[in-house]
Design a protein around this motif. Sequence first.
Motif, PDB file in Angstrom:
ATOM      1  N   ALA A   2       0.782  -1.873  -0.105  1.00  0.00           N
ATOM      2  CA  ALA A   2      -0.260  -0.032  -0.333  1.00  0.00           C
ATOM      3  C   ALA A   2       0.651   1.898   0.007  1.00  0.00           C
ATOM      4  O   ALA A   2       2.222   0.976   0.224  1.00  0.00           O
ATOM      5  CB  ALA A   2      -0.713   0.156   1.111  1.00  0.00           C
ATOM      6  N   ASP A  20       1.935   4.848   1.808  1.00  0.00           N
ATOM      7  CA  ASP A  20       2.370   5.258   2.989  1.00  0.00           C
ATOM      8  C   ASP A  20       2.543   6.701   3.171  1.00  0.00           C
ATOM      9  O   ASP A  20       2.949   7.043   4.133  1.00  0.00           O
ATOM     10  CB  ASP A  20       3.328   4.888   3.255  1.00  0.00           C
ATOM     11  CG  ASP A  20       4.512   5.046   2.973  1.00  0.00           C
ATOM     12  OD1 ASP A  20       5.048   6.132   2.014  1.00  0.00           O
ATOM     13  OD2 ASP A  20       6.407   4.527   3.825  1.00  0.00           O
ATOM     14  N   SER A  47       9.335  -1.847   2.495  1.00  0.00           N
ATOM     15  CA  SER A  47       8.828  -3.094   1.810  1.00  0.00           C
ATOM     16  C   SER A  47       8.428  -4.115   3.327  1.00  0.00           C
ATOM     17  O   SER A  47       6.943  -4.680   3.366  1.00  0.00           O
ATOM     18  CB  SER A  47       9.277  -3.725   1.327  1.00  0.00           C
ATOM     19  OG  SER A  47       9.535  -2.235   0.266  1.00  0.00           O
ATOM     20  N   ARG A  63      18.481  -4.854  10.426  1.00  0.00           N
ATOM     21  CA  ARG A  63      20.270  -4.697  10.711  1.00  0.00           C
ATOM     22  C   ARG A  63      20.140  -3.926  11.006  1.00  0.00           C
ATOM     23  O   ARG A  63      21.172  -3.580  12.507  1.00  0.00           O
ATOM     24  CB  ARG A  63      21.138  -4.887   9.252  1.00  0.00           C
ATOM     25  CG  ARG A  63      22.120  -4.565   8.874  1.00  0.00           C
ATOM     26  CD  ARG A  63      22.952  -4.545   7.723  1.00  0.00           C
ATOM     27  NE  ARG A  63      22.817  -3.849   6.639  1.00  0.00           N
ATOM     28  CZ  ARG A  63      22.457  -3.528   5.844  1.00  0.00           C
ATOM     29  NH1 ARG A  63      23.511  -4.877   5.434  1.00  0.00           N
ATOM     30  NH2 ARG A  63      22.420  -3.057   4.975  1.00  0.00           N
ATOM     31  N   THR A  64      19.285  -2.718  10.488  1.00  0.00           N
ATOM     32  CA  THR A  64      19.109  -1.713  11.434  1.00  0.00           C
ATOM     33  C   THR A  64      17.850  -1.553  12.098  1.00  0.00           C
ATOM     34  O   THR A  64      16.600  -0.888  10.770  1.00  0.00           O
ATOM     35  CB  THR A  64      19.169  -0.316  10.757  1.00  0.00           C
ATOM     36  OG1 THR A  64      20.898  -0.951  10.082  1.00  0.00           O
ATOM     37  CG2 THR A  64      19.435   1.029  11.493  1.00  0.00           C
ATOM     38  N   LYS A  66      16.899   7.614   8.253  1.00  0.00           N
ATOM     39  CA  LYS A  66      16.209   6.704   7.565  1.00  0.00           C
ATOM     40  C   LYS A  66      14.938   6.805   7.475  1.00  0.00           C
ATOM     41  O   LYS A  66      14.064   8.198   8.365  1.00  0.00           O
ATOM     42  CB  LYS A  66      16.458   4.830   8.012  1.00  0.00           C
ATOM     43  CG  LYS A  66      17.786   4.661   7.193  1.00  0.00           C
ATOM     44  CD  LYS A  66      17.718   3.651   8.622  1.00  0.00           C
ATOM     45  CE  LYS A  66      19.183   2.542   8.454  1.00  0.00           C
ATOM     46  NZ  LYS A  66      19.962   2.430   7.166  1.00  0.00           N
ATOM     47  N   ALA A 100      21.663 -10.297   7.555  1.00  0.00           N
ATOM     48  CA  ALA A 100      22.343 -11.985   7.512  1.00  0.00           C
ATOM     49  C   ALA A 100      23.195 -11.433   6.358  1.00  0.00           C
ATOM     50  O   ALA A 100      23.580 -10.980   6.492  1.00  0.00           O
ATOM     51  CB  ALA A 100      20.536 -11.864   6.332  1.00  0.00           C
TER      52      ALA A 100
HETATM   53  P1  NAP Z   1      15.316  -0.101   1.628  1.00  0.00           P
HETATM   54  O1  NAP Z   1      14.281   1.259   2.859  1.00  0.00           O
HETATM   55  O2  NAP Z   1      15.776   0.193   1.150  1.00  0.00           O
HETATM   56  O3  NAP Z   1      15.318  -1.241   2.985  1.00  0.00           O
HETATM   57  C1  NAP Z   1      16.041  -2.699   2.898  1.00  0.00           C
HETATM   58  C2  NAP Z   1      16.286  -2.604   4.806  1.00  0.00           C
HETATM   59  O4  NAP Z   1      17.266  -4.186   3.726  1.00  0.00           O
HETATM   60  C3  NAP Z   1      17.054  -2.031   5.070  1.00  0.00           C
HETATM   61  O5  NAP Z   1      16.020  -1.881   6.613  1.00  0.00           O
HETATM   62  C4  NAP Z   1      18.232  -3.514   5.182  1.00  0.00           C
HETATM   63  O6  NAP Z   1      18.940  -2.565   6.110  1.00  0.00           O
HETATM   64  C5  NAP Z   1      17.834  -4.384   4.352  1.00  0.00           C
HETATM   65  N1  NAP Z   1      19.268  -4.765   4.708  1.00  0.00           N
HETATM   66  C6  NAP Z   1      20.311  -4.862   3.264  1.00  0.00           C
HETATM   67  N2  NAP Z   1      20.969  -5.958   3.375  1.00  0.00           N
HETATM   68  C7  NAP Z   1      20.384  -6.598   4.222  1.00  0.00           C
HETATM   69  C8  NAP Z   1      20.963  -8.485   4.913  1.00  0.00           C
HETATM   70  N3  NAP Z   1      22.507  -8.528   4.811  1.00  0.00           N
HETATM   71  N4  NAP Z   1      20.473  -7.833   6.308  1.00  0.00           N
HETATM   72  C9  NAP Z   1      19.465  -7.850   6.737  1.00  0.00           C
HETATM   73  N5  NAP Z   1      19.200  -6.895   5.936  1.00  0.00           N
HETATM   74  C10 NAP Z   1      19.540  -6.041   5.069  1.00  0.00           C
HETATM   75  O7  NAP Z   1      14.173  -0.836   0.993  1.00  0.00           O
HETATM   76  P2  NAP Z   1      12.562  -1.321   0.876  1.00  0.00           P
HETATM   77  O8  NAP Z   1      11.853  -1.421   1.898  1.00  0.00           O
HETATM   78  O9  NAP Z   1      12.363  -1.511   0.218  1.00  0.00           O
HETATM   79  O10 NAP Z   1      11.887   0.667   0.868  1.00  0.00           O
HETATM   80  C11 NAP Z   1      12.627   1.504  -0.575  1.00  0.00           C
HETATM   81  C12 NAP Z   1      11.632   2.692   0.014  1.00  0.00           C
HETATM   82  O11 NAP Z   1      10.390   2.297  -1.221  1.00  0.00           O
HETATM   83  C13 NAP Z   1      11.083   3.188   0.671  1.00  0.00           C
HETATM   84  O12 NAP Z   1      12.020   4.207   1.652  1.00  0.00           O
HETATM   85  C14 NAP Z   1       9.898   4.075   0.871  1.00  0.00           C
HETATM   86  O13 NAP Z   1      10.694   5.317  -0.370  1.00  0.00           O
HETATM   87  C15 NAP Z   1       9.773   2.760  -0.913  1.00  0.00           C
HETATM   88  N6  NAP Z   1       8.219   2.195  -0.754  1.00  0.00           N
HETATM   89  C16 NAP Z   1       6.972   3.259  -0.851  1.00  0.00           C
HETATM   90  C17 NAP Z   1       6.172   2.212   0.320  1.00  0.00           C
HETATM   91  C18 NAP Z   1       5.302   2.609   0.226  1.00  0.00           C
HETATM   92  O14 NAP Z   1       4.179   3.072   1.461  1.00  0.00           O
HETATM   93  N7  NAP Z   1       5.027   4.189  -0.680  1.00  0.00           N
HETATM   94  C19 NAP Z   1       6.336   0.920   0.601  1.00  0.00           C
HETATM   95  C20 NAP Z   1       7.615   0.602   0.420  1.00  0.00           C
HETATM   96  C21 NAP Z   1       8.447   1.125  -0.126  1.00  0.00           C
HETATM   97  P3  NAP Z   1      20.101  -1.444   6.866  1.00  0.00           P
HETATM   98  O15 NAP Z   1      18.744  -0.185   6.993  1.00  0.00           O
HETATM   99  O16 NAP Z   1      20.737  -1.465   7.659  1.00  0.00           O
HETATM  100  O17 NAP Z   1      20.598  -0.717   5.262  1.00  0.00           O
END
Ligand code: NAP
Length: 508
Positions: free
Chosen positions: A62, A64, A190, A210-211, A296, A320
Amino acid sequence: MDRIDEGSGGERRVECLIVGAGFGGLCTAIRLKQRGVENFVVLEQARDVGGTWEANTYPGCACDVQSHLYSFSFEPNPDWSRVFSPQPEIWEYLRRCVERYGLRRHLRLGTSLSQARFDEGADEWRVAASDGSIWRARILVVATGGLSVPSLPSLPGRERFAGESFHSARWPADVDLSGRRVAVIGTGASAIQIVPAIAEQAATVHLFQRTPPWILPRRDRRIGRTERRLFRRVPLVRRFYRALLYLQLESRAVVFTVWPALTRLVAMMGRRHLRRSVADPALRARLEPDYPPGCKRVLLSDDFYPTLERDNVTLVPLAAREITRNTVVAADGSATEVDAIVYATGFRATSPIPPGLIVGRSGLDLTERWRDGAEAYKGMAVSGFPNLFLLMGPNTALGHNSVVFMIEAQVHYVMRALTAMREAGATRVEVRPEVEAAWNERLQRRLSRTVWSRGCRSWYQDERGRIVTLWPGFTVEYWLRTRRFDAPSYEFSSRPIRAAAFLGSRAA
Ligand code: NAP
């Protein structure tokens, strides 16, 4: 496609070629049509339009940002079912836009950009597409989005995993996680939507964190029939609601960009939300971030924290480190046996354009041009790349408000640029390098004072820690800076052109 000219050697000539049919590409297409330009094409690699809202189909997906704001200002939808509508509804909204504005015949679906190369002899982009077609376009609009290329962690053994594994943005339509042991890697926007959505069917969910993210209450709700009717019948109410949402989100820029000390208040709100949602103090301690909120993306959720208290859900507060045939190995060496892995590990936001895709003047590759970090003038124009406009390009993403607002501002600017070219009889427009450099120097200075530069790593920064994705201030400032096309910032040049009705005849 009746108005596309056959050029020499089967090349097709269009005034404008748009890459990507998400919010940005569709908005550009709509505005072109509104100014009387019919001679354009939109290449879209996916089987359908929608961009991120076509690609992300994971359970619980969805937006945000509130739907009444996360939609085109010129195409309101009084019927949003929820304050934060789910992905299928947003996707449907974009598909409706295609029909409503007659865009279908301009679309080339399932066709990606293979290469765009600027032809200096003709002041045109020569574009090769994946279906073998060759296009010539005066103007190239790259609307591929900042969050379209999945980022998979380079974990040793990833390809050895025997079960099912996939990235959150590539969720297989037929996957069934019922009764399976699932690992989710990542705790970004996500992941926090996925985990509550799969926890009920999966046998177990292990979430690798991780964070920890900062999370605030989402306060989503259904929009009832009476309210929807009101939005439909009294557009003023709907507009007022949209304006209120805009102001509410815009006020967050005060915290992130003007007065980062205020993040302490946000931290208090986040801690209170955590306290109210999670009873177990040990779990709470693992979920509390140690960096300022906003650094973040601040996430919104009411069901993520409670889900972590379910018996079948385990938070592994570690990165991981490795994947084996049937386990995920955490940073401390502990191994968890699983049947499926979901990589909710985000996107290649700082380098979404691969080498060799966009080649400008003198054979300059855009990735080469961006060797020291992506940058552009107003996020759209890059010196060395005439007649090219990027949408959601460098430093135009947001940490606080709706990106659809930014997209509309950018498309308005692009239309103004086309008008300026037409009026000047120019066939080439290119931002002056010194203007671009001064713009970016100022942006970086401002960004260094924001919360995004304060002690965390995020997708906002490139490998060197430079923030190349976010706009550093209020969106209203960006809006003001894109109202007019500032012709003196650009070099114009002309060569005799074939088409009489160049770039549309109606005013932008
Ligand atoms: P993200 O915010 O970049 O999150 C990636 C996650 O993977 C982070 O928690 C990162 O940890 C973790 N990660 C990477 N390598 C890892 C490892 N080896 N072990 C454990 N954790 C690891 O990606 P996303 O959740 O897809 O979101 C990206 C962007 O898409 C959002 O910020 C937003 O702008 C958009 N989005 C929007 C919506 C919405 O509702 N509008 C929904 C989904 C996505 P670290 O924090 O330590 O790097």
